[in-house]
Design a protein around this motif. Sequence first.
Motif, PDB file in Angstrom:
ATOM      1  N   ASP A  12      42.087  33.855  47.256  1.00 26.53           N
ATOM      2  CA  ASP A  12      41.451  32.895  46.629  1.00 26.53           C
ATOM      3  C   ASP A  12      42.111  31.432  46.709  1.00 26.53           C
ATOM      4  N   LYS A  30      35.277  32.751  45.998  1.00 24.51           N
ATOM      5  CA  LYS A  30      35.677  33.156  44.105  1.00 24.51           C
ATOM      6  C   LYS A  30      36.639  34.043  43.866  1.00 24.51           C
ATOM      7  N   SER A  44      38.214  36.951  42.468  1.00 18.48           N
ATOM      8  CA  SER A  44      38.032  39.018  42.234  1.00 18.48           C
ATOM      9  C   SER A  44      39.277  39.174  41.654  1.00 18.48           C
ATOM     10  N   PHE A  45      39.036  41.013  41.265  1.00 19.86           N
ATOM     11  CA  PHE A  45      40.201  41.442  40.469  1.00 19.86           C
ATOM     12  C   PHE A  45      41.515  41.186  41.397  1.00 19.86           C
ATOM     13  N   LYS A  46      41.573  41.439  42.558  1.00 20.71           N
ATOM     14  CA  LYS A  46      42.705  41.063  43.041  1.00 20.71           C
ATOM     15  C   LYS A  46      43.694  39.709  43.045  1.00 20.71           C
ATOM     16  N   ASP A  47      42.651  38.504  42.521  1.00 19.88           N
ATOM     17  CA  ASP A  47      43.128  37.293  42.401  1.00 19.88           C
ATOM     18  C   ASP A  47      43.759  37.474  41.189  1.00 19.88           C
TER      19      ASP A  47
END
Length: 234
Positions: free
Chosen positions: A7, A207, A209-212
């Motif tokens: 993101d 949006k 996410s988990f990686k962010d």
Amino acid sequence: MRGLGFDPRTKLILLLFCVLCTMFAPSLTYEVILVCLIAVFALLSGRYRHAVTGIAAYGLIYGATQFSIYELSGTWQAIFAAFLGLVNKVYPCGFMAGIMIATTKTGEFMAALYRVHMPDNFVIPFAVMLRYLPVVKEDWRYIKDAMRMRGISPSLKNICLHPVMTAECLYVPLMMAASNTADELSIASVTRGIENPAPRTSLTDIKFSFKDFGAVTVILLYFAFGLLVRGGIL
């Protein structure tokens, strides 16, 4: 190969904490690890060349820093240590900023900034700056090609031996091209309705996410670790 696609807000947060990490870095080793973490982020973003060149360039800077500390003495050591100390502070931030710009489109940045309700007074200049940098880079390449056709290379040697000619052939055209580019970008932005006060929509899906969350957590933990080491707690 396409990377994970972080993101844009994550990249801005990482850049901010890169600045904070370098400001409060307790040691040179801490900065080396920070550069390695940024290189890992570049790999995850699919920018393998950025990661390799970034690590290689910093390796040269680190070697020069070690040489100035342990091999030089007196005035020369003070001069090179001060200069390389500044380079070590700035380099991680520039490394991260380069990856951020290379992996994010201007529209994605604008969508992300509007999502967090940033004012137009910040978003519009920021978007124009992102559009401006690639154009200036392209102009720089054209000017260098034209100089080579005249038998003038924009190298450090020519800058020292022929400073007036180099400035005339390089910096004057670059400043003129930059001025024209700024005018063209301003006209293009107004034509596209950048001054329209209505709420903007975007087709880009922005949006977290988990990686962010993972990337932000790593940089936060590393920043906290640096503060603890700096404070003598660890």
